[in-house]
Write a protein that holds these residues in place. Structure first.
Motif, short mmCIF file in Angstrom:
data_model
loop_
_atom_site.label_atom_id
_atom_site.label_comp_id
_atom_site.label_asym_id
_atom_site.label_seq_id
_atom_site.Cartn_x
_atom_site.Cartn_y
_atom_site.Cartn_z
N SER A 144 8.84 -0.52 3.32
CA SER A 144 8.52 0.51 2.32
C SER A 144 7.69 -0.07 1.18
CB SER A 144 9.81 1.12 1.76
OG SER A 144 10.54 1.79 2.76
N ARG A 197 3.37 -6.69 -7.31
CA ARG A 197 3.52 -8.01 -6.70
C ARG A 197 4.96 -8.13 -6.20
NH1 ARG A 197 2.08 -12.67 -10.71
NH2 ARG A 197 2.66 -13.87 -8.85
N ALA A 214 5.70 -2.65 1.41
CA ALA A 214 4.37 -2.93 1.96
C ALA A 214 3.52 -1.67 2.04
CB ALA A 214 4.50 -3.58 3.33
N GLY A 215 4.18 -0.52 2.12
CA GLY A 215 3.44 0.74 2.24
C GLY A 215 2.97 1.30 0.91
N ILE A 216 3.34 0.67 -0.20
CA ILE A 216 2.92 1.15 -1.52
C ILE A 216 1.53 0.62 -1.83
CG2 ILE A 216 3.39 1.05 -4.00
CD1 ILE A 216 6.36 0.89 -3.33
N ASP A 217 0.61 1.53 -2.02
CA ASP A 217 -0.79 1.16 -2.29
C ASP A 217 -1.04 1.18 -3.79
OD1 ASP A 217 -3.47 0.60 -2.10
OD2 ASP A 217 -4.06 2.63 -1.49
N ASP A 218 -0.75 0.07 -4.45
CA ASP A 218 -0.95 -0.03 -5.89
C ASP A 218 -1.22 -1.50 -6.21
OD1 ASP A 218 -0.60 -0.20 -8.77
OD2 ASP A 218 0.35 1.76 -8.65
N SER A 219 -2.39 -1.77 -6.74
CA SER A 219 -2.80 -3.16 -6.98
C SER A 219 -1.95 -3.83 -8.06
CB SER A 219 -4.28 -3.20 -7.38
OG SER A 219 -4.50 -2.45 -8.57
N ARG A 279 9.22 3.03 -8.04
CA ARG A 279 8.33 4.19 -8.18
C ARG A 279 8.23 4.65 -9.63
NH1 ARG A 279 10.63 7.46 -2.91
NH2 ARG A 279 9.27 6.49 -1.33
#
Length: 203
Positions: A53, A63, A55-60, A22
């Motif tokens: 957790s 990786r 997979a739940g992060i929405d940030d392009s 984060r």
């Protein structure tokens, strides 16, 4: 510690390995982020929760990649991350390395680290230390001149021996807040981190 630790809970519902990630994603100066894990596809247990957790992060920029031989030491994970970033469509001029078990690293610290590297004239590396006389350590930034050396490391020493080598020119930023360097090398360390986490959040 003797067992995979990044999926261990720092607090209920808070995997240890999520906090440093984060911090990276919260730093505007950071581009692509390579999160190296021991294995993908697990759905059960604490490690499954960690992957859920992630997979739940929405940030392009993020990786998540598997490093099959991560058990061979920190250097293996570091090599996986460096190779992945070098092979990206836009290879970086430098990389920031944050350990997955340092939950109190902040985006502000990483911003200062990157700024310090630029102000120092972009040396081979720019690292952190809890004191003026302390040893260089992560979080740390490495210029692309050091990518081959990072790929060539072995064992669990990470980049420590590179900081000590006269071959490389670097700088060190002193961070007064020693909690930034707190990590979970032992079960006792983990319990200390949990107490610190509760204290910092007032509960």
């Amino acid at each position: 510690m003797g067992r995979p630790k990044l999926g261990l809970e720092l607090a209920p519902g808070e995997p240890l390995g999520i906090q440093p990630l984060r911090a990276l994603l919260g730093c505007a100066e950071v581009g692509e982020v390579a999160c190296v894990v021991r294995r993908l596809g697990e759905t059960e247990g604490l490690y499954g929760r960690l992957l859920a957790s992630l997979a739940g992060i929405d940030d392009s920029r993020l990786r998540v990649m598997e490093c099959a031989d991560a058990g061979g030491g920190m250097s293996r994970s570091l090599r996986c991350g460096v190779e992945a970033l070098e092979a990206s469509d836009c290879p970086p001029d430098a990389i920031v390395v944050v350990l997955g078990d340092q939950p109190f690293v902040t985006s502000g610290v990483l911003t200062k680290l990157i700024d310090g590297w630029h102000r120092a004239g972009c040396p081979d590396y720019f690292a952190s230390s809890p004191s003026d006389e302390g040893e260089a350590q992560p979080p740390a930034l490495f210029g692309k001149t050091m990518f081959p050396a990072l790929r060539g490391q072995s064992g669990d020493k990470g980049a420590r021996q590179l900081f000590r080598s006269p071959e490389w020119i670097g700088g060190v930023m002193t961070i007064a807040d020693r909690s930034i360097f707190a990590d979970a090398d032992t079960e006792e360390d983990l319990q200390t981190l949990r107490r610190m986490w509760r204290t910092k959040r007032g509960r």
